[in-house]
Design a protein around this motif. Sequence first.
Motif, PDB file in Angstrom:
ATOM      1  N   VAL A   1       0.838  -1.199   0.000  1.00 10.40           N
ATOM      2  CA  VAL A   1       0.000   0.000   0.000  1.00 10.40           C
ATOM      3  C   VAL A   1       0.875   1.253   0.000  1.00 10.40           C
ATOM      4  O   VAL A   1       0.615   2.221  -0.731  1.00 10.40           O
ATOM      5  N   ALA A   2       1.935   1.241   0.805  1.00  6.93           N
ATOM      6  CA  ALA A   2       2.820   2.397   0.880  1.00  6.93           C
ATOM      7  C   ALA A   2       3.508   2.672  -0.448  1.00  6.93           C
ATOM      8  O   ALA A   2       3.797   3.829  -0.783  1.00  6.93           O
ATOM      9  N   LYS A   3       3.792   1.640  -1.218  1.00 12.12           N
ATOM     10  CA  LYS A   3       4.479   1.811  -2.504  1.00 12.12           C
ATOM     11  C   LYS A   3       3.531   2.222  -3.623  1.00 12.12           C
ATOM     12  O   LYS A   3       3.983   2.579  -4.714  1.00 12.12           O
ATOM     13  N   GLY A   4       2.228   2.161  -3.394  1.00 10.10           N
ATOM     14  CA  GLY A   4       1.282   2.610  -4.404  1.00 10.10           C
ATOM     15  C   GLY A   4       1.223   1.744  -5.638  1.00 10.10           C
ATOM     16  O   GLY A   4       1.154   2.247  -6.761  1.00 10.10           O
ATOM     17  N   ILE A   5       1.227   0.414  -5.431  1.00  9.81           N
ATOM     18  CA  ILE A   5       1.200  -0.488  -6.587  1.00  9.81           C
ATOM     19  C   ILE A   5      -0.163  -0.440  -7.278  1.00  9.81           C
ATOM     20  O   ILE A   5      -1.137   0.088  -6.742  1.00  9.81           O
ATOM     21  N   MET A   6      -0.215  -1.016  -8.484  1.00  6.11           N
ATOM     22  CA  MET A   6      -1.416  -0.932  -9.314  1.00  6.11           C
ATOM     23  C   MET A   6      -2.632  -1.539  -8.630  1.00  6.11           C
ATOM     24  O   MET A   6      -3.696  -0.937  -8.579  1.00  6.11           O
ATOM     25  N   GLN A   7      -2.500  -2.767  -8.128  1.00  4.50           N
ATOM     26  CA  GLN A   7      -3.633  -3.387  -7.464  1.00  4.50           C
ATOM     27  C   GLN A   7      -3.172  -4.582  -6.652  1.00  4.50           C
ATOM     28  O   GLN A   7      -2.086  -5.127  -6.865  1.00  4.50           O
ATOM     29  N   ILE A   8      -4.028  -4.966  -5.719  1.00  2.42           N
ATOM     30  CA  ILE A   8      -3.833  -6.185  -4.942  1.00  2.42           C
ATOM     31  C   ILE A   8      -4.957  -7.138  -5.305  1.00  2.42           C
ATOM     32  O   ILE A   8      -6.136  -6.761  -5.311  1.00  2.42           O
ATOM     33  N   ASN A   9      -4.596  -8.373  -5.641  1.00  5.16           N
ATOM     34  CA  ASN A   9      -5.586  -9.418  -5.907  1.00  5.16           C
ATOM     35  C   ASN A   9      -5.912 -10.113  -4.591  1.00  5.16           C
ATOM     36  O   ASN A   9      -5.091 -10.861  -4.053  1.00  5.16           O
ATOM     37  N   VAL A  10      -7.087  -9.841  -4.075  1.00  8.81           N
ATOM     38  CA  VAL A  10      -7.505 -10.342  -2.761  1.00  8.81           C
ATOM     39  C   VAL A  10      -8.099 -11.735  -2.921  1.00  8.81           C
ATOM     40  O   VAL A  10      -8.911 -11.976  -3.823  1.00  8.81           O
ATOM     41  N   GLU A  11      -7.709 -12.650  -2.009  1.00  6.29           N
ATOM     42  CA  GLU A  11      -8.103 -14.052  -2.170  1.00  6.29           C
ATOM     43  C   GLU A  11      -8.985 -14.590  -1.054  1.00  6.29           C
ATOM     44  O   GLU A  11      -9.333 -15.773  -1.056  1.00  6.29           O
ATOM     45  N   SER A  12      -9.357 -13.755  -0.077  1.00  9.76           N
ATOM     46  CA  SER A  12     -10.239 -14.234   0.991  1.00  9.76           C
ATOM     47  C   SER A  12     -10.870 -13.039   1.690  1.00  9.76           C
ATOM     48  O   SER A  12     -10.390 -11.909   1.595  1.00  9.76           O
ATOM     49  N   GLU A  13     -11.955 -13.296   2.422  1.00  8.45           N
ATOM     50  CA  GLU A  13     -12.603 -12.233   3.195  1.00  8.45           C
ATOM     51  C   GLU A  13     -11.704 -11.695   4.307  1.00  8.45           C
ATOM     52  O   GLU A  13     -11.644 -10.473   4.510  1.00  8.45           O
ATOM     53  N   PRO A  14     -11.001 -12.558   5.065  1.00 16.41           N
ATOM     54  CA  PRO A  14     -10.118 -12.001   6.089  1.00 16.41           C
ATOM     55  C   PRO A  14      -9.042 -11.081   5.506  1.00 16.41           C
ATOM     56  O   PRO A  14      -8.720 -10.045   6.093  1.00 16.41           O
ATOM     57  N   GLU A  15      -8.504 -11.456   4.345  1.00 19.03           N
ATOM     58  CA  GLU A  15      -7.508 -10.584   3.714  1.00 19.03           C
ATOM     59  C   GLU A  15      -8.147  -9.259   3.307  1.00 19.03           C
ATOM     60  O   GLU A  15      -7.542  -8.190   3.458  1.00 19.03           O
ATOM     61  N   LEU A  16      -9.358  -9.312   2.793  1.00 19.26           N
ATOM     62  CA  LEU A  16     -10.062  -8.098   2.378  1.00 19.26           C
ATOM     63  C   LEU A  16     -10.236  -7.151   3.563  1.00 19.26           C
ATOM     64  O   LEU A  16      -9.982  -5.934   3.447  1.00 19.26           O
ATOM     65  N   GLU A  17     -10.640  -7.695   4.698  1.00 24.99           N
ATOM     66  CA  GLU A  17     -10.837  -6.868   5.890  1.00 24.99           C
ATOM     67  C   GLU A  17      -9.521  -6.281   6.392  1.00 24.99           C
ATOM     68  O   GLU A  17      -9.451  -5.102   6.760  1.00 24.99           O
ATOM     69  N   LEU A  18      -8.466  -7.095   6.384  1.00 28.53           N
ATOM     70  CA  LEU A  18      -7.166  -6.612   6.838  1.00 28.53           C
ATOM     71  C   LEU A  18      -6.645  -5.518   5.915  1.00 28.53           C
ATOM     72  O   LEU A  18      -6.145  -4.485   6.378  1.00 28.53           O
TER      73      LEU A  18
END
Length: 421
Positions: A117-134
């Motif tokens: 997030v700090a590096k400002g990358i293009m996107q994160i591919n989220v693979e679970s609900e817990p990851e999404l919340e975190l």
Amino acid sequence: MNHFDLIDGSLHAEQVALAEIAARIGTPFYCYSTATLVRHYTVFAHALEKAGLDATICFACKANPNVAVIRTLAELGAGADVVSEGELRQALAAGVPPGRIVFSGVGKTRGELEFAVAKGIMQINVESEPELELLSSVAAERGIRMPVSLRVNPDVDAGTHAKITTGKKENKFGIEWTRAHEVYRKARTLPGIEVVGVACHIGSQLTEVAPFREAFLRVRDLVAILRADGFDIRRLDVGGGLGVPYEDETPPHPDEYAAAIRDTLGDLGCRIVLEPGRLLVANAGILVSRVVYVKEGATRTFVIVDAAMNDLMRPALYDAHHAIEPVTAPPPGTEPVPVDVVGPVCETGDTFARQRLLPPVKAGDLLAFRTAGAYGAAMASTYNTRPLVPEVLVKGDRFAVVRARPTYEEMRALESLPDWF
């Protein structure tokens, strides 16, 4: 196509004799061809262009995270698909712009998400609900909304090795197809999340285009549902997985692959993100090893080489085939003989080939293991306290060591004795 050819009876990488590299740095070593990397990327990119696709190619760094390899592809326009903070750091060090980096993987930690997030990358591919919340929490703490695609699992059998299939419902990857819409709705309520697309990757080393088409059609259906629900879906990450010929496989040409994307997704007005790995680097690399002994067993002949399963794990892990050939061509008319090519590690699994027909070889001869540029050095270890294999990049008539072989002293410096000794 690759650029490892016999010149005057000696195997060369482009214009550099492999025997010369062996004499300079010792064996075993990995060698990569710049010309092959350039050709493979160019053919793949041209196929997408001919298909009229608005595409971003993000090299899957897990296939070969060497910074010089990544830099070679980045200079051609490639972005990077990473699955760890280490790979993200490699991509950044290679000069890949953050805006061309995608972060995938099922187990991203808070620290990794904070770094991305700090590096400002293009996107994160989220693979679970817990990851999404975190991720939402991490991004909201910085006062931003992080662009994400949710990786959906379409329950499509890629028809490849069980250990590299990723798109079936029993696999650990992605969000179950039937729950995807529900999770997207949840993502829309989270303060640190900006939903931008859908991601899907069904496996590696696919040799047919039909599974791709099936998965892409499911992605298309999901896009229609999400757009009807008000989601602004503008990116489709279709992963990678197109296979390469290791033995007698005949994978689809990139033109056929691109046509499958165009036919199923091309009219949705989305930017297509692709994550080829093996396709770009496998045939661009070889492993060179020296014969230590030729041992006559009770029922077969063993050619014992100085490379081992810790240097090239694929045969032990997947029963994978790699073509093997002498670096110096045998005299005309030489009859091949069946041999087992094995390494020195204390495991029966340390076997590269069984009853492979090879010209007779002797101690000191060099052998080349073909199609080793993907998941070769990337999966290497120091098992049996063996130093990691050096990596060499060739360009024309020049070569450079792009990862050195560590000394035993350097390896030991990473360890220490507790104060009770």
